[in-house]
Design an enzyme around this catalytic site. Structure first.
Site, PDB file in Angstrom:
ATOM      1  N   PHE A   1     -10.189  -2.408  -1.052  1.00 40.90           N
ATOM      2  CA  PHE A   1      -9.319  -2.985  -2.082  1.00 40.90           C
ATOM      3  C   PHE A   1      -8.502  -4.170  -1.583  1.00 40.90           C
ATOM      4  CE2 PHE A   1      -9.221   1.726  -3.218  1.00 40.90           C
ATOM      5  CZ  PHE A   1     -10.303   1.628  -4.082  1.00 40.90           C
TER       6      PHE A   1
ATOM      7  N   LYS B   1     -14.333   4.210  14.684  1.00 37.89           N
ATOM      8  CA  LYS B   1     -14.130   5.656  14.912  1.00 37.89           C
ATOM      9  C   LYS B   1     -14.411   6.441  13.636  1.00 37.89           C
ATOM     10  CE  LYS B   1     -10.090   6.435  12.701  1.00 37.89           C
ATOM     11  NZ  LYS B   1      -9.962   7.360  11.566  1.00 37.89           N
TER      12      LYS B   1
ATOM     13  N   ALA C   1      -1.846  10.850   8.695  1.00 38.41           N
ATOM     14  CA  ALA C   1      -0.622  10.462   7.989  1.00 38.41           C
ATOM     15  C   ALA C   1       0.372  11.613   7.833  1.00 38.41           C
ATOM     16  CB  ALA C   1      -0.981   9.886   6.624  1.00 38.41           C
TER      17      ALA C   1
ATOM     18  N   GLY D   1       0.848  -1.192   0.000  1.00 40.56           N
ATOM     19  CA  GLY D   1       0.000   0.000   0.000  1.00 40.56           C
ATOM     20  C   GLY D   1       0.881   1.238   0.000  1.00 40.56           C
TER      21      GLY D   1
ATOM     22  N   LYS E   1      -8.183   0.423   8.301  1.00 37.80           N
ATOM     23  CA  LYS E   1      -9.306   0.751   9.183  1.00 37.80           C
ATOM     24  C   LYS E   1     -10.611   0.448   8.462  1.00 37.80           C
ATOM     25  CE  LYS E   1      -6.705   3.869  12.120  1.00 37.80           C
ATOM     26  NZ  LYS E   1      -6.364   5.234  12.544  1.00 37.80           N
TER      27      LYS E   1
ATOM     28  N   TRP F   1      -1.139   6.906   4.243  1.00 39.47           N
ATOM     29  CA  TRP F   1      -0.710   6.175   5.439  1.00 39.47           C
ATOM     30  C   TRP F   1       0.304   5.099   5.095  1.00 39.47           C
ATOM     31  CZ3 TRP F   1       0.585   7.048   9.876  1.00 39.47           C
ATOM     32  CH2 TRP F   1       0.494   6.168  10.956  1.00 39.47           C
ATOM     33  N   GLY F   2       0.098   4.431   3.968  1.00 39.59           N
ATOM     34  CA  GLY F   2       1.061   3.417   3.548  1.00 39.59           C
ATOM     35  C   GLY F   2       2.446   4.029   3.393  1.00 39.59           C
TER      36      GLY F   2
HETATM   37  N1  LIG Z   1      -4.323   8.593   5.756  1.00 38.00           N
HETATM   38  C1  LIG Z   1      -4.319   8.509   7.072  1.00 38.00           C
HETATM   39  O1  LIG Z   1      -4.120   9.527   7.772  1.00 38.00           O
HETATM   40  C2  LIG Z   1      -4.537   7.181   7.734  1.00 38.00           C
HETATM   41  C3  LIG Z   1      -4.117   7.020   9.057  1.00 38.00           C
HETATM   42  C4  LIG Z   1      -4.326   5.809   9.699  1.00 38.00           C
HETATM   43  C5  LIG Z   1      -4.922   4.772   9.002  1.00 38.00           C
HETATM   44  N2  LIG Z   1      -5.311   4.943   7.711  1.00 38.00           N
HETATM   45  C6  LIG Z   1      -5.910   3.786   7.035  1.00 38.00           C
HETATM   46  O2  LIG Z   1      -4.944   3.251   6.128  1.00 38.00           O
HETATM   47  C7  LIG Z   1      -5.622   2.579   5.065  1.00 38.00           C
HETATM   48  C8  LIG Z   1      -4.994   3.023   3.762  1.00 38.00           C
HETATM   49  O3  LIG Z   1      -5.314   4.386   3.558  1.00 38.00           O
HETATM   50  P1  LIG Z   1      -4.317   5.484   2.974  1.00 38.00           P
HETATM   51  O4  LIG Z   1      -4.672   6.751   3.695  1.00 38.00           O
HETATM   52  O5  LIG Z   1      -2.909   5.035   3.008  1.00 38.00           O
HETATM   53  O6  LIG Z   1      -4.774   5.559   1.449  1.00 38.00           O
HETATM   54  P2  LIG Z   1      -5.177   6.866   0.630  1.00 38.00           P
HETATM   55  O7  LIG Z   1      -6.630   7.099   0.808  1.00 38.00           O
HETATM   56  O8  LIG Z   1      -4.246   7.978   0.943  1.00 38.00           O
HETATM   57  O9  LIG Z   1      -4.826   6.449  -0.843  1.00 38.00           O
HETATM   58  C9  LIG Z   1      -5.587   5.623  -1.627  1.00 38.00           C
HETATM   59  C10 LIG Z   1      -4.748   4.426  -2.021  1.00 38.00           C
HETATM   60  O10 LIG Z   1      -5.624   3.471  -2.620  1.00 38.00           O
HETATM   61  C11 LIG Z   1      -5.005   2.990  -3.786  1.00 38.00           C
HETATM   62  N3  LIG Z   1      -6.025   2.524  -4.698  1.00 38.00           N
HETATM   63  C12 LIG Z   1      -6.937   3.241  -5.374  1.00 38.00           C
HETATM   64  N4  LIG Z   1      -7.708   2.413  -6.134  1.00 38.00           N
HETATM   65  C13 LIG Z   1      -7.253   1.160  -5.869  1.00 38.00           C
HETATM   66  C14 LIG Z   1      -7.619  -0.121  -6.319  1.00 38.00           C
HETATM   67  N5  LIG Z   1      -8.627  -0.302  -7.176  1.00 38.00           N
HETATM   68  N6  LIG Z   1      -6.953  -1.197  -5.838  1.00 38.00           N
HETATM   69  C15 LIG Z   1      -5.932  -1.046  -4.968  1.00 38.00           C
HETATM   70  N7  LIG Z   1      -5.540   0.150  -4.492  1.00 38.00           N
HETATM   71  C16 LIG Z   1      -6.187   1.229  -4.948  1.00 38.00           C
HETATM   72  C17 LIG Z   1      -4.222   4.147  -4.330  1.00 38.00           C
HETATM   73  O11 LIG Z   1      -3.232   3.702  -5.226  1.00 38.00           O
HETATM   74  C18 LIG Z   1      -3.648   4.704  -3.039  1.00 38.00           C
HETATM   75  O12 LIG Z   1      -2.487   4.020  -2.686  1.00 38.00           O
HETATM   76  C19 LIG Z   1      -7.112   2.926   5.210  1.00 38.00           C
HETATM   77  O13 LIG Z   1      -7.819   1.837   5.777  1.00 38.00           O
HETATM   78  C20 LIG Z   1      -7.109   4.110   6.177  1.00 38.00           C
HETATM   79  O14 LIG Z   1      -8.285   4.195   6.970  1.00 38.00           O
HETATM   80  C21 LIG Z   1      -5.118   6.112   7.059  1.00 38.00           C
HETATM   81  O1  LIG Z   2      -8.513  10.927   7.587  1.00 39.48           O
HETATM   82  P1  LIG Z   2      -9.348   9.824   8.173  1.00 39.48           P
HETATM   83  O2  LIG Z   2     -10.691  10.294   8.610  1.00 39.48           O
HETATM   84  O3  LIG Z   2      -9.392   8.620   7.264  1.00 39.48           O
HETATM   85  O4  LIG Z   2      -8.591   9.366   9.508  1.00 39.48           O
HETATM   86  C1  LIG Z   2      -7.204   9.181   9.455  1.00 39.48           C
HETATM   87  C2  LIG Z   2      -6.696   8.300  10.577  1.00 39.48           C
HETATM   88  O5  LIG Z   2      -7.452   7.121  10.683  1.00 39.48           O
HETATM   89  C3  LIG Z   2      -6.582   9.006  11.900  1.00 39.48           C
HETATM   90  O6  LIG Z   2      -5.877   8.178  12.815  1.00 39.48           O
END
Ligand SMILES: NC(=O)c1ccc[n+]([C@@H]2O[C@H](COP(=O)([O-])OP(=O)(O)OC[C@H]3O[C@@H](n4cnc5c(N)ncnc54)[C@H](O)[C@@H]3O)[C@@H](O)[C@H]2O)c1
Ligand SMILES: O=P(O)(O)OC[C@H](O)CO
Length: 365
Positions: free
Chosen positions: A118, A227, A176, A30, A143, A34-35
Site C-alpha cells: 500500500f 526473512k 508488534a 500507518g 518489510k 506495528w504502526g
Molecule cells: N506486525 C508486526 O509485528 C510487525 C513487526 C515489524 C514490522 N512489521 C511491518 O510493518 C509493516 C506494517 O504492518 P503492520 O503490522 O503495522 O500492519 P497490519 O498488518 O497490522 O495492518 C494492516 C494495515 O494496513 C492498512 N490497510 C489495509 N488496506 C489498506 C489500503 N488499501 N491502503 C492503505 N492501508 C491499508 C490497515 O488500515 C492497517 O493499518 C509491514 O511491512 C510489516 O511487515 C510488522
Molecule cells: O508477523 P510477521 O510474520 O509479519 O512478522 C512480524 C515482524 O516482522 C517480526 O519482527
C-alpha cells in the site's frame, strides 16, 4: 576489546534553553499493529525527552467501526487501537488523524509503516508540492521489496527518490504485540548519516526497546523483507509436522540465502547485518516461531486453503507480507536467471504459487 559492531554516537538532545536544533515533530504514517506499536513508543519518548514537539500524529485509514463510529474518533476517545493493537493503552499525546497531509503537516521526522503493497499511493500523496516540510527525514519500518522486471528496490531507496528526503530503515526481532507490552527487545536502524542515527535513536530508544544504529540501510531493509520468505518455509516445516532440528536447518539455510542475496544485488551492504544484528538473525528467529507468515504457512499446509483465505480468516485485517515478497523475489531472480542460486526462496515460491509438493522443500538443499 574492540567493539564487534560499529555504532554511531548517541544523540543527546540539548536542553530547551540552549538547544540549537529546531524542535522535532514526529508523524507516523500507518496504524496497523506495528504502526501503532511504534507510534506508542515515539509518543512516550516525545512526551519525556527534550527536543520534541509533544504531539505525535498517526495516520489512520478511516473506517466505520460498527456501533462505535469512525476509527479515528474511537482511537482518540479510548486511547486504544482496538482493531490492530487491542488492550494496549496509548499515550494521550498520540493523535489519530485520517488526512495524510494533516498527519505530516510541519513534521520533521516521518515514520513510514504501512504494509508494503500500500505504499505507492501514500508516496504519491506525500510527494505533492507543499505537503512535506523542508528538511524532513523519513524512516521505513516496512518489510518488503519493490520489483520491476530485473530490477529490485528497497523501500528506503524508493522513498528517498520519490520524496527527495533522506530515509533510514528500522528492522529487528519485533513482534508488534510483544513490543507494545514492553517486553524487552532490540531493533536495528540503518541510517545514512550520524544526524539520522542520533535523531532516530532519540525517537525510539527506550529501556525496553533498545535501538542500535548501523550504516547499512539496504541490509536492514532487505533482511526484513527476505526473512518473511524464510518464515513461510518455517511454517511449511511446522505444517508438515517436523521438529526443531528441521526448522533450525531451514533457518540456517534461509539466513545464508538472505545474506548472499543482499551481497550479490546490494554489494555495499554488510554481512554483519545478518550475523550480528537484531534485523538479521534475531528477526529471523522470532518471525519463524511467533510471526503471522509462519502461522499462515503452517495453516496453508494443514488446510489446503489459499493464502488469501487464510489471511482473511486468521489475521483479522492484518496483512501478510511474505507471500507477496516470495513472488516478487522469485520474479526478480527469474528475470536475472539466478533462481538456481537461491533454492530455498525458489521452492517457497513454487510451493506457494505452483502447487509444488511441500516435501520438495528439502530436495537438493
Ligand atoms: N506486525 C508486526 O509485528 C510487525 C513487526 C515489524 C514490522 N512489521 C511491518 O510493518 C509493516 C506494517 O504492518 P503492520 O503490522 O503495522 O500492519 P497490519 O498488518 O497490522 O495492518 C494492516 C494495515 O494496513 C492498512 N490497510 C489495509 N488496506 C489498506 C489500503 N488499501 N491502503 C492503505 N492501508 C491499508 C490497515 O488500515 C492497517 O493499518 C509491514 O511491512 C510489516 O511487515 C510488522
Ligand atoms: O508477523 P510477521 O510474520 O509479519 O512478522 C512480524 C515482524 O516482522 C517480526 O519482527
Amino acid at each position: 576489546m574492540a567493539p564487534y559492531v560499529t555504532e554511531f554516537d548517541l544523540y543527546e538532545p540539548q536542553s530547551a534553553d540552549d538547544r540549537e536544533l529546531p524542535i522535532q515533530k514526529i508523524a507516523v504514517v500507518g496504524s496497523g499493529s506495528w504502526g501503532t506499536a511504534l507510534a506508542r513508543i515515539a509518543a512516550l519518548n516525545a512526551a519525556e525527552k527534550k527536543g520534541f514537539d509533544h504531539e505525535v500524529r498517526m495516520w489512520v485509514r478511516e473506517r466505520e467501526i460498527p456501533g462505535q463510529g469512525l476509527l479515528t474518533d474511537v482511537i482518540n476517545s479510548t486511547h486504544v487501537n482496538h482493531r490492530y493493537l487491542p488492550d494496549v493503552p496509548l499515550p494521550h499525546n498520540l493523535v489519530a488523524v485520517s488526512e495524510l497531509a494533516d498527519v505530516v503537516k510541519d513534521a520533521t521526522l516521518i515514520v513510514l509503516v504501512v504494509p508494503h503493497q500500500f505504499l505507492t499511493p501514500v508516496l504519491e500523496e506525500l510527494s505533492k508540492p507543499g505537503v512535506l516540510t523542508t528538511g524532513a527525514r523519513a524512516i521505513s519500518a516496512i518489510k518488503g521489496v519493490e520489483v520491476a522486471g530485473a530490477e529490485i528496490y528497497t523501500f528506503p531507496w524508493l522513498i528517498e527518490k520519490k520524496l527527495g528526503i533522506p530515509c533510514s530503515a528500522l528492522g529487528g526481532a519485533n513482534i508488534a504485540m510483544e513490543v507494545a507490552q514492553s517486553e524487552f527487545c532490540e531493533t536495528t536502524i540503518g541510517v545514512p548519516s550520524k544526524d539520522d542515527a542520533a535523531l532516530w535513536h532519540a525517537v525510539f530508544d527506550s529501556p525496553m526497546f533498545r535501538v542500535h544504529p548501523i550504516e547499512d540501510v539496504a541490509g536492514v531493509s532487505l533482511s526484513g523483507a527476505l526473512k518473511n520468505v524464510v518464515a513461510l518455509a518455517a511454517g511449511f516445516v511446522d505444517g508438515m509436522g517436523y521438529g526443531g532440528n528441521t526448522k533450525a536447518a531451514i533457518l540456517r539455510i534461509g539466513l545464508l540465502e538472505m545474506a548472499a542475496f543482499t551481497k550479490e544485488f546490494f554489494p555495499s551492504s554488510s554481512s554483519l547485518t545478518f550475523s550480528h544484528h537484531s534485523a538479521g538473525v534475531a528477526d529471523l528467529i522470532t518471525t519463524s516461531f511467533g510471526g503471522r507468515n509462519r502461522k499462515c504457512a503452517e495453516a496453508f499446509i494443514k488446510t489446503g486453503k489459499t493464502f488469501a483465505q487464510l489471511e482473511h480468516e486468521l489475521l483479522k485485517g492484518q496483512k501478510l507480507q511474505g507471500v507477496a515478497t516470495a513472488e516478487e523475489t522469485y520474479q526478480f531472480l527469474h528475470a536475472r536467471g539466478r533462481t538456481e542460486g537461491y533454492p530455498l526462496f525458489t521452492k517457497v515460491y513454487k510451493i506457494s504459487f505452483e502447487g509444488m509438493d511441500p516435501k520438495s522443500l528439502f530436495d537438493d538443499l
